[in-house]
Scaffold this active site. Structure first.
Site, PDB file in Angstrom:
ATOM      1  N   ARG A  34       0.908  -1.042   0.005  1.00 26.32           N
ATOM      2  CA  ARG A  34      -0.047   0.105   0.106  1.00 26.32           C
ATOM      3  C   ARG A  34       0.857   1.055  -0.048  1.00 26.32           C
ATOM      4  NH1 ARG A  34      -4.592  -1.540   3.724  1.00 26.32           N
ATOM      5  NH2 ARG A  34      -6.164  -2.649   2.214  1.00 26.32           N
ATOM      6  N   LYS A 192     -19.221 -15.771   1.431  1.00 24.89           N
ATOM      7  CA  LYS A 192     -20.604 -15.829   1.373  1.00 24.89           C
ATOM      8  C   LYS A 192     -21.184 -14.971   0.551  1.00 24.89           C
ATOM      9  CE  LYS A 192     -21.014 -16.207   6.411  1.00 24.89           C
ATOM     10  NZ  LYS A 192     -21.419 -15.503   7.879  1.00 24.89           N
ATOM     11  N   GLY A 337      -8.472  -8.339  -0.760  1.00 23.97           N
ATOM     12  CA  GLY A 337      -7.523  -8.781   0.103  1.00 23.97           C
ATOM     13  C   GLY A 337      -7.035 -10.001  -0.082  1.00 23.97           C
ATOM     14  N   GLY A 360     -12.998  -3.256   0.408  1.00 26.14           N
ATOM     15  CA  GLY A 360     -14.408  -2.602   0.727  1.00 26.14           C
ATOM     16  C   GLY A 360     -14.604  -1.576  -0.378  1.00 26.14           C
TER      17      GLY A 360
END
Ligand code: AMP
Length: 381
Positions: A34, A192, A337, A360
């Site tokens: 990052r 999920k 990730g 996200g």
């Protein structure tokens, strides 16, 4: 949205919101991906003799409290090594040495130590906005959060613009989301359906095919009528999965890897129709049709592993997928990730056309949502 190139930044004071939320162990940065992603903007600013104040969060400290375990001091050391200049850590926005110290790069201590960050308080936003000449927003990874340094500071600044990383992220993600060349195939894996339902729904409108993997595939497999034993799946998502299956875009696995435990007892490769009630699906094989679809595609979007790839026994599907994507000529975009971990484990990052730095934020952008920081930048004129 203003870009850095719209401004004359020569000798200016730049406050740059970056996402340097990196893993730290024993006072050392253990993965500087990052930080590396922020290099182009910092490099350009240095070339133009601008003074730089970096702003970032790190982890989740209790708001307004200093927590030395989440200090940005190790990040400052890492930046100092990259650019071979001293990097001062600034603890207060009232510090008179801001933009006036011995170093051309300064970094504000973890912005989450400051009262008002999480609550998007105007008082903190205004202080951040007015400390320099231009508020540069380059933290794509936090652009989905409406906080003082990611929203209020942009709104309250006299001048604000996107940094080079944000520009690159928006351009790559838009290419897949709005201007995807067909055939467009998406690979959506992970645990999920519920956490990726909005993504699946939006991509279902745009992609020609969707390869599903992991626990997400299990829910679709169950919705197609197969018994899946003890596999992870979501009962509450079965109806929506059946509805999505009717669109005929979902590509299901044919052969899966089963085991009676997560640790890997009694591992077998099985057809979907042969799964016993005490077994769980923990990996899958890419079908010939999936490989052909990927190879013939012009655009590939990938988020989420095909199996429990952290355990080598269940990593074959994700590894095979990584290698297949690496061999494709299409424009490939990966984000998330776990997906980037898989890419780093199995192929070279450069084998994918673009790896997003957002988790996200990447998901929300791909869901078609307007991210608060990007909306705030667009609203500036
Ligand atoms: P996500 O954050 O939704 O992308 O999920 C990533 C996680 O899903 C990884 O940690 C995988 O271990 C897990 N996962 C992938 N496939 C399966 C599976 N078949 N059963 C249970 N967990 C899985």
């Amino acid at each position: 949205m203003h870009k850095l190139s719209d401004f004359n930044i020569e000798n200016k004071n730049l406050t740059i919101r970056v996402d340097m939320n990196v893993p730290i162990k024993d006072g050392m940065v253990v993965d500087q991906t990052r930080i590396n992603a922020c290099i182009p903007t910092i490099e350009l600013a240095l070339k133009k003799n601008a003074n730089i104040l970096l702003v970032s969060h790190l982890g989740r400290p209790e708001e307004g409290k200093h927590d030395s375990s989440l200090s940005l001091i190790p990040v400052a050391k890492c930046i100092s090594e990259i650019f071979q200049v001293p990097v001062d850590v600034i603890n207060s926005l009232d510090d008179i040495s801001i933009f006036n110290g011995s170093s051309s790069i300064q970094i504000l201590e973890n912005i989450r130590f400051f009262d008002g960050e999480m609550g998007n308080k105007d008082s903190l936003g205004k202080s951040l906005a007015n400390i320099g000449d231009i508020y540069v927003f380059d933290a794509f990874g936090t652009s989905h959060r409406e906080q003082a340094s990611t929203h209020s500071a942009i709104i309250n600044s006299k001048a604000s613009c996107a940094g080079l990383l944000l520009e690159k992220e928006i351009s790559a993600l838009t290419k897949a989301l709005k201007n995807a060349e067909s055939p467009f195939v998406a690979v959506i894996g992970g645990a999920k359906v519920s956490t990726k339902l909005e993504l699946i729904k939006n991509i279902n409108l745009k992609a020609d095919s969707i390869i599903v993997g992991g626990g997400i595939a299990n829910t679709f497999i169950r919705a197609s009528g197969y018994e899946i034993g003890k596999s992870l799946y979501e009962e509450s998502m079965l109806d929506i999965a059946s509805e999505i299956l009717e669109g005929n875009k979902i590509m299901l696995p044919e052969k899966v890897i089963t085991s009676s435990t997560f640790e890997g007892e009694n591992i077998q490769e099985k057809m979907l129709s042969d799964i016993c009630e005490d077994e769980m699906i923990l990996d899958q094989s890419l079908t010939a049709a999936m490989k052909e679809t990927l190879i013939n595609s012009k655009t590939i979007l990938w988020n989420g592993p095909l199996g429990v790839f952290e355990n080598e026994s269940f990593s074959k599907g994700t590894k095979d997928l990584s290698k297949t994507i690496a061999g494709c000529d299409s424009f490939s975009l990966a984000g998330g990730g776990e997906t980037l971990t898989a890419i780093n484990n199995f192929i070279n990052k450069d084998d994918v056309s673009y790896c997003s730095t957002g988790g996200g934020a990447f998901l929300e952008f791909m869901e078609g949502k307007e991210l608060p920081s990007i909306a705030a930048l667009k609203a500036k004129n």
